[in-house]
Design a protein around this motif. Structure first.
Motif, mmCIF file in Angstrom:
data_model
loop_
_atom_site.group_PDB
_atom_site.id
_atom_site.type_symbol
_atom_site.label_atom_id
_atom_site.label_comp_id
_atom_site.label_asym_id
_atom_site.label_seq_id
_atom_site.Cartn_x
_atom_site.Cartn_y
_atom_site.Cartn_z
ATOM 1 N N ASP A 10 0.835 -1.206 0.000
ATOM 2 C CA ASP A 10 0.000 0.000 0.000
ATOM 3 C C ASP A 10 0.873 1.261 0.000
ATOM 4 O O ASP A 10 0.561 2.240 -0.680
ATOM 5 N N LEU A 70 2.155 1.778 -3.449
ATOM 6 C CA LEU A 70 1.093 2.335 -4.302
ATOM 7 C C LEU A 70 0.962 3.838 -4.055
ATOM 8 O O LEU A 70 0.809 4.625 -4.995
ATOM 9 N N MET A 71 1.027 4.215 -2.775
ATOM 10 C CA MET A 71 0.864 5.632 -2.418
ATOM 11 C C MET A 71 2.040 6.475 -2.890
ATOM 12 O O MET A 71 1.856 7.526 -3.506
ATOM 13 N N ILE A 72 3.263 5.995 -2.610
ATOM 14 C CA ILE A 72 4.448 6.822 -2.880
ATOM 15 C C ILE A 72 4.861 6.732 -4.351
ATOM 16 O O ILE A 72 5.016 7.752 -5.020
ATOM 17 N N GLY A 129 3.228 5.151 -7.023
ATOM 18 C CA GLY A 129 2.126 5.318 -7.980
ATOM 19 C C GLY A 129 1.405 6.644 -7.829
ATOM 20 O O GLY A 129 0.786 7.119 -8.782
ATOM 21 N N GLY A 130 1.476 7.244 -6.632
ATOM 22 C CA GLY A 130 0.748 8.486 -6.370
ATOM 23 C C GLY A 130 1.669 9.686 -6.276
ATOM 24 O O GLY A 130 1.888 10.396 -7.259
ATOM 25 N N LEU A 131 2.243 9.876 -5.105
ATOM 26 C CA LEU A 131 3.006 11.095 -4.806
ATOM 27 C C LEU A 131 4.084 11.397 -5.844
ATOM 28 O O LEU A 131 4.114 12.478 -6.443
ATOM 29 N N MET A 152 2.168 6.007 -15.100
ATOM 30 C CA MET A 152 1.650 4.646 -15.233
ATOM 31 C C MET A 152 2.303 3.666 -14.267
ATOM 32 O O MET A 152 3.486 3.785 -13.955
ATOM 33 N N SER A 153 1.525 2.681 -13.854
ATOM 34 C CA SER A 153 2.065 1.471 -13.250
ATOM 35 C C SER A 153 1.944 0.382 -14.321
ATOM 36 O O SER A 153 1.397 0.635 -15.404
ATOM 37 N N ALA A 156 -0.082 -1.903 -14.260
ATOM 38 C CA ALA A 156 -1.509 -2.231 -14.419
ATOM 39 C C ALA A 156 -2.173 -1.317 -15.448
ATOM 40 O O ALA A 156 -3.049 -1.752 -16.201
ATOM 41 N N MET A 184 -1.847 -5.876 -7.422
ATOM 42 C CA MET A 184 -0.668 -5.065 -7.736
ATOM 43 C C MET A 184 0.565 -5.727 -7.122
ATOM 44 O O MET A 184 0.460 -6.425 -6.116
ATOM 45 N N LEU A 233 -2.519 13.121 -3.212
ATOM 46 C CA LEU A 233 -1.736 12.486 -4.282
ATOM 47 C C LEU A 233 -1.520 11.012 -3.973
ATOM 48 O O LEU A 233 -1.628 10.147 -4.850
ATOM 49 N N MET A 234 -1.218 10.720 -2.700
ATOM 50 C CA MET A 234 -0.947 9.329 -2.303
ATOM 51 C C MET A 234 -2.203 8.468 -2.360
ATOM 52 O O MET A 234 -2.185 7.374 -2.919
ATOM 53 N N GLY A 275 -4.510 9.500 -6.081
ATOM 54 C CA GLY A 275 -3.726 9.251 -7.286
ATOM 55 C C GLY A 275 -2.974 7.931 -7.258
ATOM 56 O O GLY A 275 -2.649 7.374 -8.298
ATOM 57 N N GLY A 276 -2.684 7.435 -6.035
ATOM 58 C CA GLY A 276 -1.914 6.202 -5.910
ATOM 59 C C GLY A 276 -2.761 5.018 -5.469
ATOM 60 O O GLY A 276 -3.242 4.231 -6.285
ATOM 61 N N LEU A 277 -2.985 4.927 -4.164
ATOM 62 C CA LEU A 277 -3.624 3.741 -3.577
ATOM 63 C C LEU A 277 -4.950 3.372 -4.240
ATOM 64 O O LEU A 277 -5.132 2.245 -4.730
#
Lengths: 259, 259
Positions: free
Chosen positions: A71, A74-76, A78-80, A99-100, A102, A156, B74-75, B78-80
């Motif tokens: 998780d 995914l947050m860091i 894929g997101g931040l 993109m990831s 996925a 993921m 963002l986390m 946009g991520g999780l």
């Protein structure tokens, strides 16, 4: 003749240095032709894990990924980090999409089988969807990949960014003349690790074997070089290793690897 | 004749209910034709903020977004949440790409000007890049939008997911016959808020004014209905309001709004 494609891998730690971050994205945005960026997540993931009281277990330099640390990835990643890179590149005129593996079903992997170590939600790459990535490139987009894949069944997975860059470069080499750039802290592979000006300009397979035999390439450089020659043996045209300045058009002070 | 496009907005809280999450994504994946999903982030963002000791300030139901809470958005958004939705949709055969407004330069916004309240890094939408989104749809991808936009100068911004859904629907209506689906907890707009079976099947502008006058639509429903009629007055063909079951092909037990 095949079109050219540049795949650039940058470390996640660059993101923590505001100036270095802008510098590398500026250089990347100025690169001509088709290009793909791959980024790690860096220390931010460990920092967030510490703040949340989640222990980051490492074995042989690889993070053990349980559900909680996945998780965080995914947050860091894929997101931040992804969204900050994309927003910055858009400001520089590069039509980036974060993109990831996925997204667009770009990179499928399977959970690494338990042997001596259970790595948890870590993915070993099975297949790169070159058709999907090609559609994005042809539409004028620049894919920005983070260190995440998926298994095609809804899960993921965490996958090393160096590996993702190599697998993307190999898969895309069917269609493109591909150059893979690995950015790291040093100016290149150094003859003398204490002398930043001892960059070895060119290494081929024979030279690589010699450098290994003399112990010039050791420790942290071993897996990196292994990835480079794995890519070269699988149709990638050229691999470049150096700091982010190697992305400058007129700079040649870095290490180029070919077969 | 214009092609059809469905834009479905789901709440972020759905993600916390594993069964409901799979159910809605399953229904979404079965919907025919061009489609776009828009999701909120739900309670996860507040949860993470609490865990990190960051205070979540709300004014008139809107989160005040300082630099730290923007990073959380963002986390989480946009991520999780985005990557979990995308992985699940890929498993269901929908070729999803998780996006913020920065990706593909899809939605530009400006930081809301300070008046009585400084909302911080909250974006009011300026322009939807229909050309970029169209390229993705034409390439067979299904965009999955989270509640984030950018200012085109490198700054990410937080934008309400209902607003993003409405702005996307309006912009895409030049090219498509667009239906906007707002999923929430209730089966639709209810005549009697205590009776789940009192769904009003159809509301037009005249009916809307009457419902407002009689106080049937009040409180939390007001901004939602405002968004719906704002979309309808700007060329969106139809807006549907109900719970996630309204995405089922043969269900008609929800509220349809037209001009």
């Amino acid at each position: 003749m095949k079109q050219k494609l540049s795949i650039v891998k940058i470390g996640g730690n660059l993101i923590e240095d505001a100036q270095g971050f802008k510098h590398v994205l500026d250089l990347f945005s100025k690169m001509d032709g088709n290009k793909i960026l791959v980024h790690g997540g860096g220390r931010k993931a460990t920092e967030l894990a510490n703040q949340l009281g989640i222990e980051s277990k490492m074995v042989n330099g690889r993070r053990i990924t349980n559900a909680e640390t996945l998780d965080i990835a995914l947050m860091i990643y894929g997101g931040l980090v992804s969204k900050k890179i994309v927003a910055q590149l858009q400001a520089l005129g590069t039509d980036a999409i974060g993109m990831s593996g996925a997204d667009a079903d770009a990179i499928r992997a399977h959970k690494r089988p338990k042997k001596n170590v259970d790595f948890g939600y870590v993915g070993d790459v099975d297949v790169v969807n070159t058709y999907g990535i090609l559609k994005l490139l042809q539409a004028g987009f620049t894919p920005i990949f983070c260190a995440l894949t998926h298994d095609g069944k809804g899960q993921m997975l965490n996958t090393n960014a160096d590996t993702i860059a190599a697998e993307l470069a190999i898969a895309m080499s069917d269609q493109f003349e591909t150059t893979l750039y690995y950015c790291f802290e040093k100016k290149g592979v150094l003859q003398d690790i204490n002398d930043e000006n001892s960059v070895i300009q060119h290494i081929d397979s024979k030279g690589y074997d010699e450098l290994l035999a003399y112990g010039i390439i050791a420790d942290g450089m071993l897996p990196k070089m292994h990835n480079c020659f794995y890519a070269l043996r699988n149709e990638v045209s050229k691999v470049c290793v150096g700091n982010t300045n190697m992305l400058e058009a007129n700079n040649s002070d870095y290490t180029t690897l070919t077969l």
